[in-house]
Design a protein around this motif. Sequence first.
Motif, PDB file in Angstrom:
ATOM      1  N   THR A 171       0.803  -1.256  -0.118  1.00  0.00           N
ATOM      2  CA  THR A 171       0.014  -0.129  -0.076  1.00  0.00           C
ATOM      3  C   THR A 171       0.808   1.257   0.036  1.00  0.00           C
ATOM      4  N   ILE A 183      -8.571  -6.352  -1.071  1.00  0.00           N
ATOM      5  CA  ILE A 183      -7.350  -6.101  -1.594  1.00  0.00           C
ATOM      6  C   ILE A 183      -6.164  -6.958  -1.331  1.00  0.00           C
ATOM      7  N   LYS A 222      -3.449  -8.386  -3.693  1.00  0.00           N
ATOM      8  CA  LYS A 222      -3.430  -7.964  -4.816  1.00  0.00           C
ATOM      9  C   LYS A 222      -1.914  -7.139  -5.166  1.00  0.00           C
ATOM     10  N   MET A 270      -4.221  -2.942  -7.000  1.00  0.00           N
ATOM     11  CA  MET A 270      -5.008  -2.317  -5.802  1.00  0.00           C
ATOM     12  C   MET A 270      -5.281  -0.707  -6.332  1.00  0.00           C
TER      13      MET A 270
END
Lengths: 324, 172
Positions: A64, B136, B139, B144
């Motif tokens: 992320t 997510i 992924k 994402m």
Amino acid sequence: MGKKNKKKKKTQDNKLDPACNTRNTKNLIAEVNMNTKEDLVSQLPDDILCCIISLLPFKSAVKTSFLSTRWRDLWKTNLVRNGTKEDADIAISSFLIDFNDLYRSRNIWGVQFNFHNGNVLLASVSPNRKLHLDFSTAKQEFPRQFGWQLDLNCQTFMYLPPSSTFLIKTLHLVSVSYHNNEAVSSLVSNFHFLESLIIAKCNGLRSLRIAGSPILGNLTVFDCPQLKSLHIKASWLHTFRYRGVLPWFSFEFRELRLHDAMFDFRKGPGYRFANHDFNVFLHGIRYAKKLTLCRWTFEVHIYNNSCNLYSNIDLFMLIDSIDV
Amino acid sequence: MSTAATADASSSGDTTEGSVRLLTLQSEDGEVFEVKETIATQSVTIKGMVDDDCATSTIPVCNVTGRTLAMVIEWWNKHEIGAVSNEKELKEWESQFDTIDDKSDRDDVYDLLMAANYLNIPTLLDCCTSAVAEAIKGKSTDEMREFFDIKSDFDEKEEDALRKENQWAFEN
């Protein structure tokens, strides 16, 4: 933002015309969203994003950070604590002792300590039993120079130690300094099953002496800008990577059977270097099966000075640089 | 969706239904809902207002649309003590919120997250955050980005440096 304005306008319209159909406006908003593909998730508060990240498996959580600048450091937020060095020692020891249970139950993979002086320590564990300790320093002052002796635990066990912490196989040490090298040494002496050791970006590190254990197979030393001497005693080492200034190398073992050795000395010698020294270095790695040198090293030190490469090398490669 | 909610634009302030006090909530887009106080106080924010005696007039629920507020009220109704006979039934009902099949589901979950955050409803927050995490996990970063509609604002150099910095996490 466009969505918000539109909604506000709608509320006003409602007041003027009570018969106005809310649903039509919603469809309109949905259409606008579909067309502009507004990034709504990034508008959620940090708390919610951090909560989502904390529920992810480790690798997904780190991924992320690549999404955008908004997400870059969010994955670390759950890990952050503030306090003194003593608080950090306690927090990190307890984190290490409990990490397996914590990791399984709550996906906690690390702790970041922010010290009052601006320094930061990030300790994190990835599921493959890899511990990452990063002592970043906020201040860019001239680092205090130090010599570091790192003795790995050489005891062999007839039984497993009580805590699974000590099963850590890979240790990644970043930015170890004068202030914390002794604490790191004492921590490292607890790891009985360390197979890989990576030491990187240690500012102020002048001399490094590593005594390996019988199971240490991988050693990497990268980007320690003041390193002048590197002494290695690790007879079972099979992979060695080095990048940075050329230090005085000394190897203490009878037979170092390296399978894979990579050296990138493009930054030049870190000490008063004599051409003969390079022959000593090559002698030290004479049993390497696969040797990779950066082109610059070869041209300056081997080709121009007629140093001897040993004939038992199976694979010899020249590259421009070694990437992590 | 909004069966539990009764829209009544003319009402304001607290009224009572039998012995149960009703609170009036107004969404960002002007929809008005009357909700039993015992249900609405599942929101920590509203509970705080009731405790402080501030819930006597219409409570504006900013940034939450009528559609989303109706879903929130439905959530409250299901989570009221005694509303469902057992935990299993509740989990089954909740499962409609915890899977995200398409981008419309995803947008609903965002709206619910904003509402659950504003109103401070821990059960709804937990459900929606785990729905997004579930969607997510595993992924790649590009997948994402696709899922979230995020456009990267890194330049190539920054992204490269960041990948190098975090590379250790992906090594075996």
